[in-house]
Scaffold this active site. Structure first.
Site, mmCIF file in Angstrom:
data_model
loop_
_atom_site.group_PDB
_atom_site.id
_atom_site.type_symbol
_atom_site.label_atom_id
_atom_site.label_comp_id
_atom_site.label_asym_id
_atom_site.label_seq_id
_atom_site.Cartn_x
_atom_site.Cartn_y
_atom_site.Cartn_z
ATOM 1 N N GLU A 19 -1.444 8.610 -0.385
ATOM 2 C CA GLU A 19 -2.816 9.086 -0.329
ATOM 3 C C GLU A 19 -2.967 10.450 0.337
ATOM 4 O O GLU A 19 -4.004 11.094 0.205
ATOM 5 C CB GLU A 19 -3.717 8.056 0.365
ATOM 6 C CG GLU A 19 -3.399 7.781 1.826
ATOM 7 C CD GLU A 19 -2.389 6.679 2.037
ATOM 8 O OE1 GLU A 19 -2.383 6.096 3.142
ATOM 9 O OE2 GLU A 19 -1.585 6.396 1.102
ATOM 10 N N HIS A 77 7.784 7.796 -5.711
ATOM 11 C CA HIS A 77 6.737 6.999 -6.349
ATOM 12 C C HIS A 77 6.013 7.931 -7.320
ATOM 13 O O HIS A 77 5.851 9.116 -7.038
ATOM 14 C CB HIS A 77 5.785 6.442 -5.295
ATOM 15 C CG HIS A 77 4.797 5.440 -5.812
ATOM 16 N ND1 HIS A 77 4.958 4.748 -6.989
ATOM 17 C CD2 HIS A 77 3.618 4.998 -5.294
ATOM 18 C CE1 HIS A 77 3.943 3.924 -7.165
ATOM 19 N NE2 HIS A 77 3.106 4.065 -6.161
ATOM 20 N N GLU A 112 10.465 -21.841 2.293
ATOM 21 C CA GLU A 112 11.434 -21.927 1.201
ATOM 22 C C GLU A 112 11.382 -20.720 0.251
ATOM 23 O O GLU A 112 12.168 -20.648 -0.695
ATOM 24 C CB GLU A 112 11.206 -23.217 0.397
ATOM 25 C CG GLU A 112 11.530 -24.473 1.195
ATOM 26 C CD GLU A 112 11.579 -25.721 0.326
ATOM 27 O OE1 GLU A 112 11.582 -25.582 -0.909
ATOM 28 O OE2 GLU A 112 11.615 -26.822 0.892
#
Length: 323
Positions: free
Chosen positions: A83, A106, A229
């Site tokens: 940003e 990115h 898990e």
């Protein structure tokens, strides 16, 4: 899609090149250290009085003020938060050498026009598909993290070779470099963050925990079942794929997944996922990101505070070893 690895890539385009890392956060720190350990001439660009200076120097990295670091570099990697890249680029553009290269990890800043690069610059992307902490630890172990690469502007004719050499130097070519585009990487990454791994998965974990606790299960047991898990299934998928994961678990677990999964992720969920992707491509998320930064991140601050107060977080802390 071809996957390029170390043996396929010539490291020479990065030899005798100086790289300025602008942004010493999660990715910047990892990439700077990996470059340094690969023998690349790297300088970390920091503002005067930055608290990161001591850390960078402690790792044996060279540090310079932003304008000086950029002016000395053949390649400037913009690794600050998405940003702020627009304002950051406008600040440093006068210091960038003619004919230098500009790199990103990115695609957002280029795809959504936060940054409009000067015409004389090569512009490429090498986007590791994971956090910087993992990028660094994998490198230190002799392994790598798969990454996407792309070229948006090739003024020298050598941008592709430089991008691949960079991906090799930070260790990503050990796992593989996949050709993409700024648009594809950006849209897929934002979609994942919003609708899948970083957005939907934590919400499912929280909802599962809350459902068990509301049904009389203790918070600790609910946490272990619904959250604890997660790493196990992630490791199985990483090693064997989704089909292999299902084959590795018990018949009980597999039948439960077969009966329960499609009831949760139904046609309505898939439709809302498609809506998220459409909104991302239309620039709605990019606009929200710039507004959030301009307003001082109120939505993120509220979300962080709410997350820390969740019952599932209290269960997590209760299961941690006492210091």
């Amino acid at each position: 899609m071809d996957i390029l690895r170390d043996a396929d890539i010539d490291p020479a385009p990065l030899l005798n090149k100086r790289v300025a890392i602008v942004g010493f956060g999660n990715q910047g720190r990892a990439q700077a250290l990996n470059l340094h350990d690969s023998g690349v001439d790297v300088v970390v660009a920091l503002r005067g009085g930055s608290s990161s200076s001591t850390e960078a120097l402690g790792h044996g990295l060279e540090v310079a003020l932003v304008a000086d670091a950029v002016a000395s570099a053949d390649l400037v990697m913009l690794l600050a938060p998405d940003e702020i890249l627009g304002s950051l680029y406008r600040e440093i553009e006068p210091s960038i050498r003619p004919g230098a290269a500009l790199g990103f990890s990115h695609g957002l800043a280029i795809h959504f026009h936060f940054v409009a690069p000067r015409d004389d610059l090569d512009v490429f992307m090498v986007a590791p598909k994971g956090p910087g902490t993992a990028l660094r630890s994998l490198y230190q172990q002799g392994d790598g993290m798969i990454a996407l690469w792309a070229v948006a502007q090739d003024r020298s004719g050598a941008a592709r070779a430089l991008a691949l050499a960079y991906g090799r130097a930070i260790g990503c070519a050990r796992a593989g470099l996949l050709a993409s585009s700024f648009a594809e990487e950006c849209e897929a990454d934002l979609f994942n963050e919003s609708a899948v791994v970083w957005g939907a998965v934590p919400e499912i974990l929280i909802a599962g925990f809350d459902t068990l606790v509301a049904g009389g299960v203790s918070p600790q047991v609910a946490y272990m079942e619904c959250v604890g898990e997660l790493k196990l299934i992630a490791d199985l998928i990483e090693a064997r794929g989704i089909a292999g994961m299902r084959e590795a678990i018990s018949n009980t677990a597999e039948l439960g997944a077969t009966l329960g999964g499609p009831r949760i992720v139904d046609a309505g969920v898939r439709q809302r996922m498609a809506e998220v992707l459409t909104e991302i491509r239309a620039g709605k998320f990019a606009n929200a990101l710039t507004r959030e930064e301009a307003d001082g991140y109120p939505r993120l601050e509220q979300a962080r505070a709410e997350a820390r107060a969740l019952p599932v977080e209290q269960a997590f802390r209760s299961l941690r070893p006492k210091p």
